[in-house]
Design an enzyme around this catalytic site. Sequence first.
Site, mmCIF file in Angstrom:
data_model
loop_
_atom_site.group_PDB
_atom_site.id
_atom_site.type_symbol
_atom_site.label_atom_id
_atom_site.label_comp_id
_atom_site.label_asym_id
_atom_site.label_seq_id
_atom_site.Cartn_x
_atom_site.Cartn_y
_atom_site.Cartn_z
ATOM 1 N N LYS A 84 -2.600 -3.315 13.114
ATOM 2 C CA LYS A 84 -1.675 -4.447 12.939
ATOM 3 C C LYS A 84 -0.899 -4.330 11.633
ATOM 4 O O LYS A 84 0.219 -4.854 11.521
ATOM 5 C CB LYS A 84 -2.428 -5.771 13.027
ATOM 6 C CG LYS A 84 -3.557 -5.978 12.016
ATOM 7 C CD LYS A 84 -3.096 -6.607 10.726
ATOM 8 C CE LYS A 84 -4.238 -6.739 9.737
ATOM 9 N NZ LYS A 84 -3.818 -7.332 8.441
ATOM 10 N N ASN B 60 2.172 -5.876 3.761
ATOM 11 C CA ASN B 60 2.743 -4.869 4.653
ATOM 12 C C ASN B 60 4.102 -5.314 5.190
ATOM 13 O O ASN B 60 5.048 -4.524 5.255
ATOM 14 C CB ASN B 60 1.775 -4.582 5.799
ATOM 15 C CG ASN B 60 0.500 -3.920 5.297
ATOM 16 O OD1 ASN B 60 0.487 -2.756 4.937
ATOM 17 N ND2 ASN B 60 -0.583 -4.690 5.236
#
Length: 335
Positions: A192, A257
Amino acid sequence: MIVSVIGAGSWGTALSMLLAGKGHHVRLWAREPEIVNSIQKHKKNSVYLSDLTLPENITSSGELGEVIRGSGLVVFATPSHTIRSMAEKVRPLLEGNERIVSVAKGIEMDTFLTMSQVLTEVLDGVIEEDHIGVLSGPSHAEEVSRGMPTTVVASSTSRNTAVFIQQTFMTPQFRVYINRDIVGVEVSGAVKNILAIAAGIADGADLGDNAKAALITRGLTEIRRLGITLGASQDTFSGLTGIGDLIVTCTSQHSRNRNVGYRIGKGEKLDDIITSMDMVAEGVKTTKSVYEWSRILNVTMPITEKVYQVLFEDVSPQDAVYELMTREPKEEVIF
């Protein structure tokens, strides 16, 4: 119980506060002397979550022996690419009856091992595999440290260890479920982060909500493909560590991220972004390992492939999107 938390980043600090709030004595290991001094003298982490005051039952040290001695639980909260080296340092300090929990999310380069598998390999002969588990799910340190409602998953090859983790961490603000599918839990948690970079690129390049929704949805398909190839349960990917963690990491302002991807979408170079960051974006290194792993396993992961090309082969986000959109027509669901 004495709890050792290895890693005084934002997540390690947040979990230390949670555990201390339950009455445990938490020893927090930090590499940086300034963090140790700040916690010991002022009950502040001078670098991470620096606006919060830590409870009195959190102490800090840069000496692993002081942190590990007498502990009933050791929590590894360092970046995923350092887990092996930290476990090697911790190994001779363990008595053998400790429970070990990883809260790092990643896949090790070259070996393609998950974090629990790395710990099992390094600690073999000292800690039994069924004493090792993970804590994962949609959870940002910034919110957990402030007692905001959060729900996560404890996983292990042993139900007893999963229950131990659940009971140790669970509070009225931090709900912990058990999922015995440790492969699915860890694969979801690692991949993810790659998709969060993709979602950030989409936001930074102003590709729109439709594009981001497609990235999240088709990205979940890539997680599922890889996980099932490795023996995971399909149900895991519809749960907290699958779609739950994917949503929060792809959409939250707290996601490192996503932030990396956003800045790339705005035209910045990866090296400049990494140099400017205080915290580690796990997805960058994980992109390399998962991309290589998927090729070895012959698992189709087109979004992961394009993120890899944007990060490491200087492909522009616009070209990557065009190539994704012009792939051979396919069926979404094969009956």
